[in-house]
Design a protein around this motif. Sequence first.
Motif, PDB file in Angstrom:
ATOM      1  N   VAL A  50       0.837  -1.201   0.000  1.00  0.00           N
ATOM      2  CA  VAL A  50       0.000   0.000   0.000  1.00  0.00           C
ATOM      3  C   VAL A  50       0.869   1.247   0.000  1.00  0.00           C
ATOM      4  O   VAL A  50       0.634   2.188  -0.760  1.00  0.00           O
ATOM      5  CB  VAL A  50      -0.957  -0.007   1.214  1.00  0.00           C
ATOM      6  N   GLN A  51       1.895   1.268   0.847  1.00  0.00           N
ATOM      7  CA  GLN A  51       2.766   2.435   0.891  1.00  0.00           C
ATOM      8  C   GLN A  51       3.512   2.613  -0.435  1.00  0.00           C
ATOM      9  O   GLN A  51       3.664   3.737  -0.923  1.00  0.00           O
ATOM     10  CB  GLN A  51       3.775   2.327   2.027  1.00  0.00           C
ATOM     11  N   ALA A  52       3.963   1.513  -1.026  1.00  0.00           N
ATOM     12  CA  ALA A  52       4.689   1.609  -2.292  1.00  0.00           C
ATOM     13  C   ALA A  52       3.803   2.215  -3.378  1.00  0.00           C
ATOM     14  O   ALA A  52       4.240   3.087  -4.135  1.00  0.00           O
ATOM     15  CB  ALA A  52       5.193   0.233  -2.716  1.00  0.00           C
ATOM     16  N   THR A  53       2.542   1.752  -3.460  1.00  0.00           N
ATOM     17  CA  THR A  53       1.626   2.306  -4.457  1.00  0.00           C
ATOM     18  C   THR A  53       1.326   3.762  -4.159  1.00  0.00           C
ATOM     19  O   THR A  53       1.267   4.602  -5.066  1.00  0.00           O
ATOM     20  CB  THR A  53       0.321   1.490  -4.500  1.00  0.00           C
ATOM     21  N   ALA A  54       1.133   4.087  -2.876  1.00  0.00           N
ATOM     22  CA  ALA A  54       0.862   5.471  -2.498  1.00  0.00           C
ATOM     23  C   ALA A  54       2.023   6.378  -2.874  1.00  0.00           C
ATOM     24  O   ALA A  54       1.838   7.472  -3.415  1.00  0.00           O
ATOM     25  CB  ALA A  54       0.582   5.559  -0.995  1.00  0.00           C
ATOM     26  N   ARG A  55       3.233   5.935  -2.578  1.00  0.00           N
ATOM     27  CA  ARG A  55       4.402   6.748  -2.914  1.00  0.00           C
ATOM     28  C   ARG A  55       4.536   6.924  -4.427  1.00  0.00           C
ATOM     29  O   ARG A  55       4.819   8.023  -4.911  1.00  0.00           O
ATOM     30  CB  ARG A  55       5.668   6.092  -2.339  1.00  0.00           C
ATOM     31  N   ALA A  56       4.331   5.842  -5.164  1.00  0.00           N
ATOM     32  CA  ALA A  56       4.437   5.928  -6.623  1.00  0.00           C
ATOM     33  C   ALA A  56       3.389   6.883  -7.189  1.00  0.00           C
ATOM     34  O   ALA A  56       3.692   7.710  -8.058  1.00  0.00           O
ATOM     35  CB  ALA A  56       4.288   4.539  -7.242  1.00  0.00           C
ATOM     36  N   CYS A  57       2.158   6.800  -6.679  1.00  0.00           N
ATOM     37  CA  CYS A  57       1.098   7.695  -7.161  1.00  0.00           C
ATOM     38  C   CYS A  57       1.380   9.141  -6.769  1.00  0.00           C
ATOM     39  O   CYS A  57       1.128  10.061  -7.561  1.00  0.00           O
ATOM     40  CB  CYS A  57      -0.251   7.255  -6.602  1.00  0.00           C
ATOM     41  N   ALA A  58       1.879   9.349  -5.556  1.00  0.00           N
ATOM     42  CA  ALA A  58       2.184  10.709  -5.115  1.00  0.00           C
ATOM     43  C   ALA A  58       3.219  11.357  -6.021  1.00  0.00           C
ATOM     44  O   ALA A  58       3.081  12.516  -6.433  1.00  0.00           O
ATOM     45  CB  ALA A  58       2.673  10.701  -3.664  1.00  0.00           C
ATOM     46  N   VAL A  59       4.266  10.608  -6.361  1.00  0.00           N
ATOM     47  CA  VAL A  59       5.311  11.156  -7.238  1.00  0.00           C
ATOM     48  C   VAL A  59       4.756  11.401  -8.641  1.00  0.00           C
ATOM     49  O   VAL A  59       4.952  12.468  -9.228  1.00  0.00           O
ATOM     50  CB  VAL A  59       6.526  10.205  -7.303  1.00  0.00           C
ATOM     51  N   ILE A  77      -1.212   1.169 -12.752  1.00  0.00           N
ATOM     52  CA  ILE A  77      -0.686   1.167 -11.388  1.00  0.00           C
ATOM     53  C   ILE A  77      -1.015  -0.158 -10.718  1.00  0.00           C
ATOM     54  O   ILE A  77      -2.066  -0.748 -10.950  1.00  0.00           O
ATOM     55  CB  ILE A  77      -1.235   2.331 -10.539  1.00  0.00           C
ATOM     56  N   ASN A  78      -0.086  -0.652  -9.889  1.00  0.00           N
ATOM     57  CA  ASN A  78      -0.302  -1.891  -9.150  1.00  0.00           C
ATOM     58  C   ASN A  78      -1.167  -1.621  -7.932  1.00  0.00           C
ATOM     59  O   ASN A  78      -0.929  -0.665  -7.187  1.00  0.00           O
ATOM     60  CB  ASN A  78       1.040  -2.471  -8.691  1.00  0.00           C
ATOM     61  N   ALA A  79      -2.166  -2.471  -7.699  1.00  0.00           N
ATOM     62  CA  ALA A  79      -3.060  -2.267  -6.572  1.00  0.00           C
ATOM     63  C   ALA A  79      -3.260  -3.578  -5.819  1.00  0.00           C
ATOM     64  O   ALA A  79      -3.712  -4.570  -6.393  1.00  0.00           O
ATOM     65  CB  ALA A  79      -4.408  -1.729  -7.053  1.00  0.00           C
ATOM     66  N   SER A  80      -2.907  -3.560  -4.538  1.00  0.00           N
ATOM     67  CA  SER A  80      -3.118  -4.721  -3.689  1.00  0.00           C
ATOM     68  C   SER A  80      -4.567  -4.743  -3.211  1.00  0.00           C
ATOM     69  O   SER A  80      -5.327  -3.788  -3.389  1.00  0.00           O
ATOM     70  CB  SER A  80      -2.180  -4.656  -2.481  1.00  0.00           C
ATOM     71  N   GLY A  81      -4.946  -5.824  -2.548  1.00  0.00           N
ATOM     72  CA  GLY A  81      -6.295  -5.911  -2.016  1.00  0.00           C
ATOM     73  C   GLY A  81      -6.593  -4.837  -1.003  1.00  0.00           C
ATOM     74  O   GLY A  81      -7.679  -4.241  -0.990  1.00  0.00           O
ATOM     75  N   GLU A  82      -5.629  -4.547  -0.128  1.00  0.00           N
ATOM     76  CA  GLU A  82      -5.835  -3.511   0.888  1.00  0.00           C
ATOM     77  C   GLU A  82      -6.061  -2.157   0.243  1.00  0.00           C
ATOM     78  O   GLU A  82      -6.893  -1.362   0.709  1.00  0.00           O
ATOM     79  CB  GLU A  82      -4.629  -3.468   1.831  1.00  0.00           C
ATOM     80  N   TRP A  83      -5.348  -1.862  -0.833  1.00  0.00           N
ATOM     81  CA  TRP A  83      -5.544  -0.600  -1.548  1.00  0.00           C
ATOM     82  C   TRP A  83      -6.951  -0.537  -2.147  1.00  0.00           C
ATOM     83  O   TRP A  83      -7.660   0.451  -2.003  1.00  0.00           O
ATOM     84  CB  TRP A  83      -4.495  -0.475  -2.653  1.00  0.00           C
ATOM     85  N   LEU A  84      -7.357  -1.611  -2.787  1.00  0.00           N
ATOM     86  CA  LEU A  84      -8.649  -1.622  -3.473  1.00  0.00           C
ATOM     87  C   LEU A  84      -9.817  -1.510  -2.501  1.00  0.00           C
ATOM     88  O   LEU A  84     -10.876  -0.976  -2.846  1.00  0.00           O
ATOM     89  CB  LEU A  84      -8.782  -2.902  -4.299  1.00  0.00           C
ATOM     90  N   LEU A  85      -9.647  -1.997  -1.287  1.00  0.00           N
ATOM     91  CA  LEU A  85     -10.719  -1.960  -0.301  1.00  0.00           C
ATOM     92  C   LEU A  85     -10.778  -0.653   0.477  1.00  0.00           C
ATOM     93  O   LEU A  85     -11.667  -0.455   1.297  1.00  0.00           O
ATOM     94  CB  LEU A  85     -10.560  -3.128   0.686  1.00  0.00           C
ATOM     95  N   THR A 279      -8.607  11.676  -1.796  1.00  0.00           N
ATOM     96  CA  THR A 279      -7.619  10.717  -2.289  1.00  0.00           C
ATOM     97  C   THR A 279      -6.213  11.283  -2.188  1.00  0.00           C
ATOM     98  O   THR A 279      -5.279  10.598  -1.756  1.00  0.00           O
ATOM     99  CB  THR A 279      -7.937  10.347  -3.755  1.00  0.00           C
ATOM    100  N   LEU A 280      -6.046  12.531  -2.589  1.00  0.00           N
ATOM    101  CA  LEU A 280      -4.728  13.179  -2.549  1.00  0.00           C
ATOM    102  C   LEU A 280      -4.164  13.150  -1.134  1.00  0.00           C
ATOM    103  O   LEU A 280      -3.011  12.755  -0.915  1.00  0.00           O
ATOM    104  CB  LEU A 280      -4.865  14.614  -3.058  1.00  0.00           C
ATOM    105  N   VAL A 281      -4.964  13.562  -0.160  1.00  0.00           N
ATOM    106  CA  VAL A 281      -4.492  13.599   1.230  1.00  0.00           C
ATOM    107  C   VAL A 281      -4.197  12.192   1.722  1.00  0.00           C
ATOM    108  O   VAL A 281      -3.175  11.953   2.383  1.00  0.00           O
ATOM    109  CB  VAL A 281      -5.524  14.299   2.133  1.00  0.00           C
ATOM    110  N   SER A 282      -5.052  11.231   1.394  1.00  0.00           N
ATOM    111  CA  SER A 282      -4.836   9.852   1.830  1.00  0.00           C
ATOM    112  C   SER A 282      -3.545   9.295   1.249  1.00  0.00           C
ATOM    113  O   SER A 282      -2.772   8.625   1.944  1.00  0.00           O
ATOM    114  CB  SER A 282      -6.022   8.975   1.403  1.00  0.00           C
ATOM    115  N   ILE A 283      -3.295   9.545  -0.028  1.00  0.00           N
ATOM    116  CA  ILE A 283      -2.084   9.038  -0.676  1.00  0.00           C
ATOM    117  C   ILE A 283      -0.840   9.629  -0.022  1.00  0.00           C
ATOM    118  O   ILE A 283       0.135   8.916   0.260  1.00  0.00           O
ATOM    119  CB  ILE A 283      -2.121   9.343  -2.185  1.00  0.00           C
ATOM    120  N   ILE A 284      -0.873  10.920   0.239  1.00  0.00           N
ATOM    121  CA  ILE A 284       0.308  11.556   0.836  1.00  0.00           C
ATOM    122  C   ILE A 284       0.525  11.048   2.261  1.00  0.00           C
ATOM    123  O   ILE A 284       1.659  10.835   2.698  1.00  0.00           O
ATOM    124  CB  ILE A 284       0.165  13.088   0.783  1.00  0.00           C
ATOM    125  N   MET A 285      -0.561  10.801   2.987  1.00  0.00           N
ATOM    126  CA  MET A 285      -0.422  10.216   4.321  1.00  0.00           C
ATOM    127  C   MET A 285       0.166   8.818   4.236  1.00  0.00           C
ATOM    128  O   MET A 285       1.080   8.462   4.984  1.00  0.00           O
ATOM    129  CB  MET A 285      -1.780  10.169   5.018  1.00  0.00           C
TER     130      MET A 285
END
Length: 402
Positions: A50-59, A77-85, A279-285
Amino acid sequence: MQGSAQDKTTTDQYTIAIQPIVDARLQHVADELLYRGDCSAISAAVFDDVQATARACAVAIYEIGLDKLCGQRKLFINASGEWLLNPDLGGLPQSQIVIEILEDIEVNDALLHALRKLKYQGYTLALDDFELTDANRALLALADIVKFDISTGLPTALIQRLYKEGYTLLAERVETYEEFEKCKALGFSLFQGYFYQRPQVQTTNTQRHSTSRANQMQLLAHLYSDRVRLPALSTFIARDPYLLNAVLKRANSAEKAAQHPVHKLLDCIHIIGLKELRTLVSIIMLAGNNPASKINLISGLTRAFACEALAEQRGLDEEEGFITGLFSHMPVIIGIDLETMLKELPLSQPIHQALIQRQGPLGELLAHIEATERGSPPADVPAELILQAAAEARTLMDSHIS
């Protein structure tokens, strides 16, 4: 696929790579977004999907910008189950993003419901490294694109069946032109691999200094309150350099198609919309950006509060005063030179002139605050202004910066 190697580092030097995806005519039509722990890494080192996808999307979306990174091409973009839920993460630009469902995902009713919702919202779904099993069979009904890792073999019967059923087939890890031709003959229409290009690491000049998760959590609380107050949102965003940078860039991106550059923070929030702002705030967090040096952030906020107060006294726009003060110290806060910062940020002409030449009412205001900091305040600047601003900055730090 992002990878699964263990990496416990907390460095903020992470970046992204993108690997081209081409069609049968070798036209570059899409890219896959890949996480990299640092600029020298040749592969992903992922300990938290989840963090890897968030960081990649943020950049990709909020630092570089999709228009600069890949133009009009699709971005996988790669999305794990936790990301999708996580419902907070469903606000990515659906017209350009292809969501890749990782091959090891647990298929259950909650996941299928989340995928149906994403389909309804207009996202394209791809199945990564697909191998048909009883467990993942239900995913086919929701997929648009099916990816096969040809290095593990080609299940010809399944490929031919899916081709006849109208799925878009993508061959990955295509190493040679001969493999490309073989896959094309089987019905593949998209191709990815070293035969065309290796992943290209992307760099960004932005250092990821942000206020704390506590501040961002309070912002999220405001975003989800029953009565969302945009001025309150803009206050939290304006006091977080990384968020402010991300919001300004996103609102002025090509995809948002603003007719003119947008400078006002409230206008930027309106353009982005609450859904994507969440979404933006969640990704950066989730990206886990590290807080700025406390002394640098206090200095920047002190100047910003002082400019805000003096702007109110002089009948100028208080928000512009705050942003002028904060951005005059931004090169120190986020580790980027002023010229580069001004090239990347769509600041208004009055703020731009104030920062570069100290011209105009905002420029004069900034120069007067700087003179006051040096102990030479103009006649109309209250002697206690800097002390009051510093107290306000320290209160903010103590309240919201962990």
